[in-house]
Every structure is written in C-alpha cells, then in structure tokens.
Design a protein around this motif. Structure first.
Motif, mmCIF file in Angstrom:
data_model
loop_
_atom_site.group_PDB
_atom_site.id
_atom_site.type_symbol
_atom_site.label_atom_id
_atom_site.label_comp_id
_atom_site.label_asym_id
_atom_site.label_seq_id
_atom_site.Cartn_x
_atom_site.Cartn_y
_atom_site.Cartn_z
ATOM 1 N N ARG A 187 0.412 -0.885 -0.481
ATOM 2 C CA ARG A 187 -0.043 -0.378 -0.067
ATOM 3 C C ARG A 187 0.986 1.321 0.011
ATOM 4 N N ALA A 188 1.947 0.872 0.407
ATOM 5 C CA ALA A 188 2.635 2.355 0.882
ATOM 6 C C ALA A 188 3.401 2.360 -0.282
ATOM 7 N N LEU A 189 3.800 1.456 -1.481
ATOM 8 C CA LEU A 189 4.474 1.850 -2.093
ATOM 9 C C LEU A 189 3.340 1.913 -3.461
ATOM 10 N N LEU A 190 2.500 1.706 -3.628
ATOM 11 C CA LEU A 190 1.574 2.043 -4.375
ATOM 12 C C LEU A 190 0.365 3.347 -4.150
ATOM 13 N N SER A 191 0.829 4.045 -3.057
ATOM 14 C CA SER A 191 0.817 5.844 -2.902
ATOM 15 C C SER A 191 1.334 6.467 -2.954
ATOM 16 N N ARG A 192 2.977 5.921 -3.544
ATOM 17 C CA ARG A 192 3.911 7.600 -3.583
ATOM 18 C C ARG A 192 3.247 8.090 -4.148
ATOM 19 N N PRO A 193 3.726 9.513 -4.312
ATOM 20 C CA PRO A 193 3.366 10.260 -5.572
ATOM 21 C C PRO A 193 4.031 9.901 -6.464
ATOM 22 N N GLY A 194 3.531 9.741 -8.241
ATOM 23 C CA GLY A 194 3.341 9.806 -9.279
ATOM 24 C C GLY A 194 3.407 8.205 -9.756
ATOM 25 N N GLU A 195 2.912 6.873 -8.668
ATOM 26 C CA GLU A 195 3.278 6.044 -9.126
ATOM 27 C C GLU A 195 1.718 5.827 -9.993
ATOM 28 N N PRO A 196 1.760 4.722 -11.037
ATOM 29 C CA PRO A 196 0.758 4.493 -12.198
ATOM 30 C C PRO A 196 -0.548 3.663 -11.567
ATOM 31 N N GLY A 197 -0.381 2.980 -10.249
ATOM 32 C CA GLY A 197 -1.375 2.171 -10.083
ATOM 33 C C GLY A 197 -1.280 1.213 -10.117
ATOM 34 N N PHE A 198 -0.267 0.522 -10.177
ATOM 35 C CA PHE A 198 0.096 -0.938 -10.845
ATOM 36 C C PHE A 198 1.525 -0.805 -10.589
ATOM 37 N N SER A 199 2.111 -0.508 -9.663
ATOM 38 C CA SER A 199 3.737 -0.896 -9.417
ATOM 39 C C SER A 199 4.128 -2.067 -9.040
ATOM 40 N N GLU A 200 5.146 -2.663 -9.898
ATOM 41 C CA GLU A 200 5.804 -3.763 -9.844
ATOM 42 C C GLU A 200 5.919 -4.360 -8.617
ATOM 43 N N GLU A 201 6.741 -3.439 -8.108
ATOM 44 C CA GLU A 201 7.272 -4.394 -6.621
ATOM 45 C C GLU A 201 6.064 -4.084 -5.978
ATOM 46 N N ALA A 202 4.770 -3.207 -5.861
ATOM 47 C CA ALA A 202 3.956 -3.339 -5.349
ATOM 48 C C ALA A 202 3.025 -4.673 -5.749
ATOM 49 N N LEU A 203 2.527 -5.130 -6.555
ATOM 50 C CA LEU A 203 2.853 -6.009 -7.093
ATOM 51 C C LEU A 203 2.853 -7.451 -6.239
ATOM 52 N N ARG A 204 4.264 -7.161 -6.125
ATOM 53 C CA ARG A 204 5.574 -8.262 -5.366
ATOM 54 C C ARG A 204 4.770 -8.503 -3.769
ATOM 55 N N GLU A 205 4.789 -7.279 -3.268
ATOM 56 C CA GLU A 205 4.209 -7.021 -1.902
ATOM 57 C C GLU A 205 2.920 -8.518 -1.650
ATOM 58 N N PHE A 206 2.084 -7.900 -2.344
ATOM 59 C CA PHE A 206 0.705 -8.399 -2.226
ATOM 60 C C PHE A 206 0.473 -9.493 -2.561
ATOM 61 N N GLN A 207 1.297 -10.145 -3.834
ATOM 62 C CA GLN A 207 1.866 -11.616 -3.790
ATOM 63 C C GLN A 207 1.875 -12.012 -2.942
ATOM 64 N N ARG A 208 2.529 -12.128 -2.231
ATOM 65 C CA ARG A 208 3.670 -12.745 -1.155
ATOM 66 C C ARG A 208 2.673 -12.190 0.373
ATOM 67 N N GLU A 209 2.048 -11.511 0.408
ATOM 68 C CA GLU A 209 0.558 -11.245 1.550
ATOM 69 C C GLU A 209 -0.086 -12.663 1.319
ATOM 70 N N TYR A 210 -0.689 -12.298 -0.379
ATOM 71 C CA TYR A 210 -1.558 -13.402 -0.478
ATOM 72 C C TYR A 210 -0.428 -15.014 -0.384
#
Length: 395
Positions: free
Chosen positions: A237-260
């Motif tokens: 969530r923090a990675l996605l919320s950074r200014p300038g992020e397009p809303g589909f950060s690969e880095e954020a995706l990896r964190e959500f996948q790890r959580e899942y």
C-alpha cells in the motif's frame, strides 16, 4: 466549558419561589428583583440582587444555590463553588446543587473533588440534556485525573446518546487521539527495539503520507520477521501510494502476492492484485482475483465493484449487475457503484434505470465535491485498500 443558559436552567434548583414564610419583605424584594433580572438576561444585576438576598437571609439555602447558579452562568466558577457548598451545608438534599458544585470543581481543575458527584449525576441524571452537560464535564475530569480509559468509555457512551452532536464527536475524537498517543508512547518505552515499534512508526509515517519513510520502516520489520502477517500488504500500500505511481507498481504487486501466499484467505491482498491486473489490462486474471476476494468476504464493497468493472469490460453486464447491487447494498452512497450501474443498465437496454442511476451518481459526486472543499485533508487513518475511482470524469 461554560454551558448555555438554556441548558443550565434544566438544572432546576428549588428556589424559584421563596415564599413569605421563608424570607422577610426586604428579602422578598431582592428575590423578585433578581428573578426579573434573570428573565431579562441581566446577570450582573441578578447577581447583585441575590448577593443582597444572601446577606439578608444567610441561612436560606435556596438563595445561596441560586446565587451560585448565576455565578456559574457568568463563568465565575470560583465564586459559584462556595455558594453551592453553603447551600448544601444548610440543606443537603437540595436538588442538583451537588452536581453544579462538581461542575465548578471540574472547571477549576479540582478533579478529585468533582469526580464522585459527576459519576453519580451521569448515572442518574434528571434528563437527557443535563446528562450531556454532566458527561462532558465527567470526560474533562477523567482526563484531568489521567484516567483516559474511563474518559474513552464515557465518550463512547456519549456518542451513542448524542450521535449527531458536533461537540460530543469532537471531544470523542480528541480523547481517542490522546489515548492512542499514550499507548504508542508506552509501547516505545517498554519495547523500544521491538518489531511492534517499527511497524507503528511505519504506520504513523504512512498516515502522514511520508511514504518513503513508511517503506523504510516496513522493510525493517520484514527484515526482522519476513512472514509477519499483514506487513507485506502494508508495504504494498505504501509503495502504491507514493506520488507519481501509476497504480500498478510491479514492486507493490510482488508484496501483495507475497501476502497472498502467506495467507490465501486475505481478501484485501487478493483485491489489490486484481486491481493492479485490471489497471494493466489483464482482465481475466483480475476477474479471478476479484472473485476470490468477494468469495472470502461477500460484503467487500470495493471487491464487488472491481469484479463488476471487469465483467463490464468483458461485455458481460448481466453478471456485473448482481455484484453492483451487492456493493450498493453495502454502501448506498458509493458514487462509483452507481455510475457502473448506469453503464450496466444502458448495456441491458433499461433506459429508465440508466437515467435514475446516472442522476444518483451526479448527486453523490456533487455532494462529495462539496464535502472535499470543506476538508483540506482526509482522515488521519491508514488507507485500507485502493478505492475504486472513475477512469475519467464523465460528462
């Protein structure tokens, strides 16, 4: 906390009619002059009249109580308290004098003396308006005695009794903010190097929108406990919320996948993965993850809307309809859900329902814009999940 005259007069003190058997003729004249001044809201004159009355009839409890009430209405708490004490000494059963004395003690920061009568008065008030006054002073007293847990309990009870009262809501928010601060301060004192302190710091930074600092703290937590429940989600969530992020950060995706991976029942993680897939055009994958999210949590409003949007994009509006109806049932004020419903009804050829949903959407959007203009910033809380928003502004 000086309360309005109308509320104070709810605390009726039995001195409204001092008869001939109680006072001499001069005293009766002072009484009548004082009552007339009170009726005309001339409190200085009323105080002078009742001061004369208490000198003329020093053992008349009701006169001292009424003078104390006038001083109270003027905000002269140091002068009011001795009058209430005298009234109670002369007539211990005098109605409500003990409560007003306790309120004065609270205003004078004499909290220990105020507490017993305020607690008793709050539990057995003469009416709801009086209970409001007592409850506010009781909260003030608990805070003054550093009993924040009791202040919070009273605030919860007050918010149930007066759910739309702005002053009640304001004080409740302040109390719980103070309570949260005291807990966090205690945490840093008893376990300064713990993973809990690191996570609390990260969440505090995230709330303040200091996302780079939050990310650094969350990564420190992961270094200490790689499989800690929820921490990969918060980092995403923090990675996605950074200014300038397009809303589909690969880095954020990896964190959500790890959580899942760590918790396949985590609907929020499944939803975030699905939302990233949806925004990147991978609709089939997005639909699978959204379906998992709402299967685990049927009232997951954002998940239902996300799944419906995928189905609309896949030209399956009839299937989307049930998910949007569920979302609107959970939150009738969700403007995005109503707009998507308008699209569904248009696709299904239901022009009347399409027009109704579009009108509802416009009403909610206008109300939201007005609300946003009154609030410079959002609430100081952690963002739960990515909110569904419109891809573009409808015309």
């Amino acid at each position: 906390m000086i309360v309005g005259r109308g509320v104070v007069l709810m605390l009726v003190i039995c001195c409204s009619a001092i008869g001939a058997g109680q006072a001499s003729n001069p005293a009766q004249q002072y009484f009548e002059a004082g009552e007339k001044a009170i009726a005309e809201n001339r409190l200085d004159a009323a105080a002078q009249a009742y001061e004369s009355l208490t000198h003329a009839e020093p053992k008349l409890a009701e006169a001292h109580a009424k003078l104390g009430l006038i001083y109270y209405m003027q905000g002269r708490f140091a002068d009011a308290a001795p009058q209430f004490r005298t009234a109670l000494r002369l007539k211990p059963q005098l109605e409500n004098a003990d409560v007003l004395l306790a309120v004065c003690y609270s205003e004078l920061s004499r909290y220990a003396e105020a507490l017993p009568s305020l607690e008793k008065g709050f539990r057995h008030p003469p009416d709801l308006k009086t209970r409001r006054l007592i409850g506010l002073e009781l909260q003030r007293t608990y805070i003054g005695l550093n009993q924040l847990d009791k202040a919070a309990q009273t605030a919860i009870e007050m918010s149930h009794l007066y759910p739309d009262d702005p002053e009640i809501l304001y004080h409740a928010g302040r109390i719980f903010g103070d309570l949260a601060y005291s807990w966090m301060k205690r945490l840093t004192s008893v376990a300064p190097d713990s993973v809990w302190v690191r996570q609390a710091a990260g969440e505090a930074h995230e709330i303040q929108q200091h996302y780079d600092l939050a990310i650094a703290d969350y990564r420190k937590v992961i270094a200490l406990e790689p499989n800690r429940p929820g921490i990969h989600f918060r980092l995403g969530r923090a990675l996605l919320s950074r200014p300038g992020e397009p809303g589909f950060s690969e880095e954020a995706l990896r964190e959500f996948q790890r959580e899942y991976e760590l918790d396949p029942t985590n609907s929020r993680a499944a939803y975030e993965i699905g939302e990233i897939y949806r925004k990147s055009g991978q609709l089939e994958k997005a639909g699978e993850l959204f379906a998992i999210a709402v299967r685990n949590q049927p009232d997951f409003e954002e998940g239902q809307i996300g799944l419906a949007r995928v189905l609309i994009e896949l030209n399956r509006p009839a299937q989307a309809l049930e998910h949007l109806r569920r979302a609107v049932k959970v939150d009738p004020e969700n403007e995005v859900a109503h707009y998507q419903l308008a699209l569904v009804y248009r696709a299904l050829g239901n022009t009347e329902a399409h027009a109704q949903e579009l009108e509802q959407f416009r009403r909610l959007r206008d109300a939201k814009k007005q609300q946003q203009s009154q609030l410079s910033k959002g609430p100081l809380t952690l963002s739960d999940v990515t909110r569904q928003t419109l891809d573009s502004e409808p015309k």
